[in-house]
Design an enzyme around this catalytic site. Structure first.
Site, short mmCIF file in Angstrom:
data_model
loop_
_atom_site.label_atom_id
_atom_site.label_comp_id
_atom_site.label_asym_id
_atom_site.label_seq_id
_atom_site.Cartn_x
_atom_site.Cartn_y
_atom_site.Cartn_z
CE LYS A 112 -2.50 18.42 21.87
NZ LYS A 112 -2.61 16.99 22.19
CE LYS A 192 -10.34 21.51 20.63
NZ LYS A 192 -9.62 20.29 20.31
CE LYS A 195 -9.78 14.80 27.68
NZ LYS A 195 -9.24 13.61 27.02
#
Ligand code: AMP
Ligand code: TRP
Length: 325
Positions: A112, A192, A195
């Site tokens: 992230k 993966k 969202k």
């Protein structure tokens, strides 16, 4: 007394079939066996850039989709994290016993931070500490999640152990439960399903959109022409067939793909039909639920009320052990 199960989902966008196969299906499967708490973790979702005007809709959306997928509010407790302030209170306490080095090792933090270079905030860094507080505030023993969360649950065990050793036994060491599909790949077949990457099929996607997305999805990349034999073992869509298609169809495709008797388009059509069939009841239920905001508010308020009672009790116990009274 049933053992307690805790799990969470971020209201950070559409709930997708990766969430469903990796986590939600397992929650539904275990609903009668455990005392289940399901939390919409809004305080986790704000660690990345978001639009405040959108958040309320996303929270309702997360509640409605999960209920539509089988989280019966009569059988489990569904609530919003920020409605129970003790989550952040306990997280602060856990911050004081969590070594920075452990947090630096978290792969989700590393990923992230790369994705959001302009906003690497302290909340993103201590995210797994809040996640530990979520679980341990209710002494959660089992935590059904996808594979990407296993490292966080390992950390929650270490934090529980450390607290118990330093201040006295209070917390169980939570155990993750993985589904048969702990890591669903995105439609690009490379990353993966997630969202934030836009490589997903939503759980309430329309039939037209399911087909549109599948028709451009990556299959076995070595199969360039219709006449080339394919290899289902390395085809991402074959993996999805395993969860949506019928046993005979899967067995047949496993053979005729290798002999080039079936092309990718035909194979995708079969998958699309099965996915639509599987997801239609969820879509219809979702449509009904999302229109009735009052009923959703009621479910979430009832959930929060129960959780606040439990959370207060745990915090009294924690503070006593820590000499904070
Ligand atoms: P999130 O959307 O990050 O809040 O994730 C909610 C749950 O879905 C967590 O238990 C995740 O581990 C799981 N999950 C998310 N993406 C996937 C995926 N691609 N495959 C399997 N499980 C997933
Ligand atoms: N971090 C989880 C995710 O991104 C969501 C989450 C927050 C969670 N708190 C939790 C999952 C507690 C399980 C238990 O998917």
């Amino acid at each position: 007394m049933k053992k307690r199960l805790f799990s969470g989902i971020q209201p950070s966008g559409d709930v997708h079939i990766g969430n469903y196969l990796g986590a939600i299906k397992n929650w539904v499967r275990l609903i009668d066996q455990y005392d289940c708490l399901f939390c919409i973790v809004d305080y986790h979702a704000i660690t990345i850039e978001y639009d405040p005007k959108e958040m309320q809709r996303r929270i309702f959306n997360a509640a409605a989709v999960n209920i539509a997928a089988g989280l019966d509010p009569e059988k489990c407790t569904i609530f919003v994290q920020s409605h129970v302030p003790e989550h952040t209170e306990l997280a602060w306490i856990f911050n004081t016993i969590t070594p920075i080095g452990h947090l630096e090792r978290m792969t989700q933090f590393k990923d992230k931070s790369k994705q959001h270079r302009e906003n690497i905030n302290a909340g993103l860094f201590t995210y797994p500490v809040l996640q530990t507080a979520d679980i341990l505030l209710y002494k959660g023993e089992v935590v059904p999640v996808g594979e990407d969360q296993v490292q966080h649950i390992e950390l929650s065990r270490e934090i529980a152990r450390k607290f118990n050793m330093r201040y006295g036994e209070i917390f169980p060491e939570p155990q993750e439960i993985l589904s048969e599909a702990p890591r669903i790949m995105g439609l690009d077949g490379k990353t993966k399903m997630s969202k934030s990457l836009g490589n997903y099929i939503s759980l309430v996607e329309s039939p037209e959109s399911i087909w549109k997305k599948l028709s451009t999805a990556v299959t076995d990349e070595n199969r360039k022409r219709r006449t080339d034999p394919g290899n289902p073992d390395i085809c991402n869509l074959f993996t999805l067939h395993k969860y949506f298609s019928k046993k005979e169809q899967i067995e047949r495709i496993n053979v005729v793909c290798r002999t080039a008797e079936i092309g990718c388009i035909e194979c995708k059509k079969i998958l699309s039909e099965n996915m639509v069939e599987h997801l239609t009841p969820i879509c219809l239920k979702y449509e009904r639920l999302i229109k009735n905001t009052d009923s959703l508010v009621n479910i979430l308020q009832t959930g929060a009320k129960r959780c606040r009672r439990m959370a207060e009790e745990t915090m009294i116990e924690v503070k006593k052990k820590m000499g904070l009274v």
